[in-house]
Design an enzyme around this catalytic site. Structure first.
Site, PDB file in Angstrom:
ATOM      1  N   HIS A   1       1.422  -4.726  -9.555  1.00 42.23           N
ATOM      2  CA  HIS A   1       1.814  -3.706  -8.391  1.00 42.23           C
ATOM      3  C   HIS A   1       0.718  -4.146  -7.276  1.00 42.23           C
ATOM      4  CE1 HIS A   1       4.853  -0.942 -10.721  1.00 42.23           C
ATOM      5  NE2 HIS A   1       3.861  -0.597 -11.342  1.00 42.23           N
TER       6      HIS A   1
ATOM      7  N   ARG B   1      -3.293  -0.098   8.761  1.00 40.78           N
ATOM      8  CA  ARG B   1      -4.536  -1.037   8.640  1.00 40.78           C
ATOM      9  C   ARG B   1      -3.829  -1.777   8.414  1.00 40.78           C
ATOM     10  NH1 ARG B   1      -3.736  -0.100   3.320  1.00 40.78           N
ATOM     11  NH2 ARG B   1      -3.726  -1.120   1.652  1.00 40.78           N
TER      12      ARG B   1
END
Length: 242
Positions: free
Chosen positions: A29, A85
């Protein structure tokens, strides 16, 4: 497929997206190869997904840089998460748009408006990024630590290297294992891939293990070359035959 959209919002109610990034090549992942544009998106689907991303962050009252991540199955897409972000893979977006996203952040943070409206944001060419980690693909991607004995980074037109290391640096097990990222830009995907392969051929790091050879193998895989990539569940790279 894992598709994400770079978004920006200011404090004056303006919000835009700067296109998508294809992030389907992962291990455990964690993204390892990202590119833009995605070969899976038609102009119509791109516009639809981009509009959905902008609508979402505006509804949330979000401000500054963000990434709206989605799962794509054919022409159906599903919300995954928003990363609040500027992400590791943002340079591929900078490469195709010509925009400095860090400068955008500073502008928004100082109370300014977004430097461009949606219709003025234009993407040209193709960009791909490979992440260089201190980890050993031959040992289940466990972190690799030690001193960097030799470091030679590629210096090739159209190739950017963002790096936090130098020769002699000590790599510990106490931080994220990413060492650097290599970004290649060209007018087509095929040329960007060839430029990235050349860059990886000229990337030399001795002292800790890295997945550079594995990245080369992925870039050379016929399914990847045809753009037939997807999120890989279960064993790493099983769908590409690794």
């Amino acid at each position: 497929r894992h598709i994400e959209f770079q978004v920006f919002c200011d404090t004056h109610g303006n919000a835009v997206h700067l296109g998508e990034r294809e992030c389907s090549i992962q291990r455990r992942h964690q993204k390892i190869i990202e590119e833009t544009p995605s070969v899976a998106l038609t102009p119509e689907l791109r516009a639809q997904m981009g509009a959905a991303a902008v609508k979402l962050v505006k509804a949330a009252g979000y401000v500054n840089a963000g990434t709206v991540e989605m799962l794509l199955d054919g022409d159906k897409f599903y919300f995954l998460e928003v990363n609040a972000r500027l992400q590791v893979e943002h340079p591929v977006t900078e490469a195709v748009t010509g925009e400095d996203l860090v400068a955008w952040q500073l502008r928004v943070a100082s109370g300014g408006t977004l430097p461009r409206k949606q219709e003025k944001i234009v993407a040209r060419g193709h960009a791909i990024e490979c992440r260089i980690y201190a980890e050993d693909p031959g040992n289940n991607f466990l972190p690799s630590s030690g001193k960097i004995l030799i470091l030679e980074e590629p210096h090739i037109p159209g190739v950017r290297v963002d790096s936090g290391i130098r020769q002699g640096s000590e790599v510990s097990v106490y931080y994220d294992p990413i060492l650097s990222k290599v970004i290649a830009y060209a007018d087509t995907r095929e040329r960007a891939l060839e430029k990235m392969k050349l860059a990886l051929d000229h990337y030399v790091l001795l002292g800790v293990a890295t997945p550079v050879d594995l990245l080369r193998d992925v870039l050379d895989h016929p399914e990847f070359r045809k753009g037939k990539i997807q999120i890989m569940l279960g064993e790493s790279f099983s769908l590409l035959g690794f």
